[in-house]
Scaffold this active site. Structure first.
Site: not given
Ligand SMILES: NC(=O)c1ccc[n+]([C@@H]2O[C@H](COP(=O)([O-])OP(=O)(O)OC[C@H]3O[C@@H](n4cnc5c(N)ncnc54)[C@H](OP(=O)(O)O)[C@@H]3O)[C@@H](O)[C@H]2O)c1
Length: 416
Positions: A16, A40, A98, A122, A129, A180, A194, A198
């Site tokens: 994201v 991280k 969430k 959002e 959505i 993914g 999850d 929501k």
């Molecule tokens: N993926 C989706 O389609 C989606 C949809 C809706 C909501 N979300 C929500 O959006 C959020 C992010 O999801 P994502 O899919 O983007 O996750 P992701 O691809 O696993 O990426 C997580 C990111 O967070 C970083 N991170 C983890 N712990 C950290 C810390 N303590 N300090 C700083 N950075 C840290 C990671 O760092 P590194 O890069 O160094 O590993 C990585 O860049 C989550 O809450 C998820 O539930 C995701």
């Protein structure tokens, strides 16, 4: 009204975070500056120069020039610490997390009020959505009867592939992970946590209710078997994992997440693969349906961008349903009509099943169509998983417990 200048500190540069970076760079007419990105893992290869990043959260949170924190990390507890500190320091926050929100809503809302800042999310519900702002702004004065839908792309993808393309559960999950949509550890999706998070967030905006995750039943799709799919197909149903939030005349509101058999007359029947859909039934507007991409970098990044843009015009949620005179209350005392595949008659008593309208037993396949008591299902959700029971709601039948008319003695169930 002119937009306020925003200086963003971004936490997370994964799916994201990078999606947001992309949509921000390519959006026309809106500019916001990302000052620093906290990540991280020091060993990961990055698509931006090292000077864009930091491993020290204080570098962002203590920077007085950064007035907005965008929190997009995958660790709910650390996200809560970051968001709490940001709000306490008078910074606005946009988040997609969430789990963090549903677990800490009350404390977070108090912090926004104490510090006179905005918290927008959002992207936390159904990706692209725009459901939260729709509830906040469009439905601010209209009483809502129910809100339901497909809030989780991973399970919808798995269900679509197992039912339409006859893939096994394991094959469909692997495909979702390869594309993914599903995380390496998919428990939160496939066990229904999850979509529950929501539903809790949406219940606040639609009904003014602050529910806690432990108060709400979530049953997922891990116990689905070939026989259940065959039963559903023969009756013309699709199987979807559907969170439901329903208000009754007396102002009580039931919330639960269960698989549901869906007929072709329901718009959710046509929401397949990774797509999400939300059905809102209002007093005056009747039923409305929103469909879109529930996950992925760009769709979710677009929802985050929309929040950032709204922030630049001073936007805040007003939680209008929470402050209206008519109060709603959470009520788990409900009766649902279900299909339930079980192993032993004891399963039926344990799960509060009664008023059986259909039953079938063979050596290997036993099911009932009957009424079930939501409280008793909730008390036995571990039992459902452990015993491999599959349960799905039917016919949109949900009533307050007092309204049930016909019951059979529990002991009678043991003889079927
Ligand atoms: N993926 C989706 O389609 C989606 C949809 C809706 C909501 N979300 C929500 O959006 C959020 C992010 O999801 P994502 O899919 O983007 O996750 P992701 O691809 O696993 O990426 C997580 C990111 O967070 C970083 N991170 C983890 N712990 C950290 C810390 N303590 N300090 C700083 N950075 C840290 C990671 O760092 P590194 O890069 O160094 O590993 C990585 O860049 C989550 O809450 C998820 O539930 C995701």
């Amino acid at each position: 009204m002119t937009a306020q200048k925003l200086n963003i500190g971004l936490f997370g540069f994964g799916c994201v975070g990078q999606g947001l970076y992309h949509v921000l760079k390519n959006s026309k007419g809106f500019t916001a500056n990302i000052s620093k990105i906290a990540i991280k893992d020091p060993h990961k290869k990055r698509s931006l120069p090292a000077s864009c990043f930091t491993f020290d959260k204080a570098e962002i949170l203590d920077n007085p020039d950064i007035n907005v924190i965008v929190e997009l990390i995958d660790d709910a507890e650390e996200a809560f610490r970051i968001v709490k500190e940001a709000l306490s320091k008078g910074k606005h926050v946009v988040t997609a997390n969430k789990k963090m929100l549903a677990t800490h809503l009350e404390e977070l809302l108090a912090l926004t009020e104490q510090n006179n800042v905005s918290l927008l999310y959002e992207a936390a519900c159904c990706g692209s959505i725009p459901i939260i702002r729709t509830l906040e702004e469009y439905y601010d004065n209209e009483r809502i009867h129910s809100l339901s839908g497909i809030f989780n792309g991973t399970t919808n993808y798995i269900l679509t592939k197992t039912i339409s393309e006859k893939l096994s559960y394991a094959q469909a999950l692997k495909q979702a992970q390869d594309k993914g949509f599903a995380e390496t550890n998919p428990v939160s999706d496939v066990e229904g946590f999850d979509p529950k998070y929501k539903a809790i967030i949406l219940a606040l905006h639609a009904f003014g209710i602050l529910a806690r995750p432990e108060e709400i039943l979530n049953v997922g799709i891990t116990t689905l078997r070939e026989e259940d799919i065959r039963y559903a197909s023969e009756k013309g149903y699709k199987i979807k994992l559907v969170p439901t939030v329903k208000r009754f005349e007396d102002g009580s509101v039931g919330i639960f997440v269960l698989p549901r058999f869906i007929t072709p007359t329901n718009p959710l029947y046509y929401v397949d693969n990774e797509f999400n859909g939300v059905l809102v039934d209002g007093d005056f507007s009747g039923e409305q349906f929103l469909k879109g991409r529930g996950a992925g970098g760009n769709p979710t990044g677009a929802a985050v961008l929309s929040d950032i843009s709204a922030l630049s015009f001073g936007y805040r949620y007003e939680f209008k349903k929470r402050h209206q005179a008519e109060k709603n209350t959470l009520n788990g005392n409900l009766v649902l009509k279900v299909y339930l595949r079980y192993q032993n008659p004891e399963d039926l008593t344990q799960l509060g099943i009664h008023t059986i309208s259909e039953h079938y037993t063979s050596e290997t396949y036993k099911y009932v169509v009957a009424l079930a008591d939501l409280e008793e299902l909730k008390a036995s959700s571990d039992y459902i998983r452990e015993k491999g029971v599959f349960i799905a709601t039917l016919d949109d039948y949900v009533e307050l417990k007092e309204q049930k008319v016909k019951t059979v003695k529990r002991e009678a169930l043991l003889s079927i």
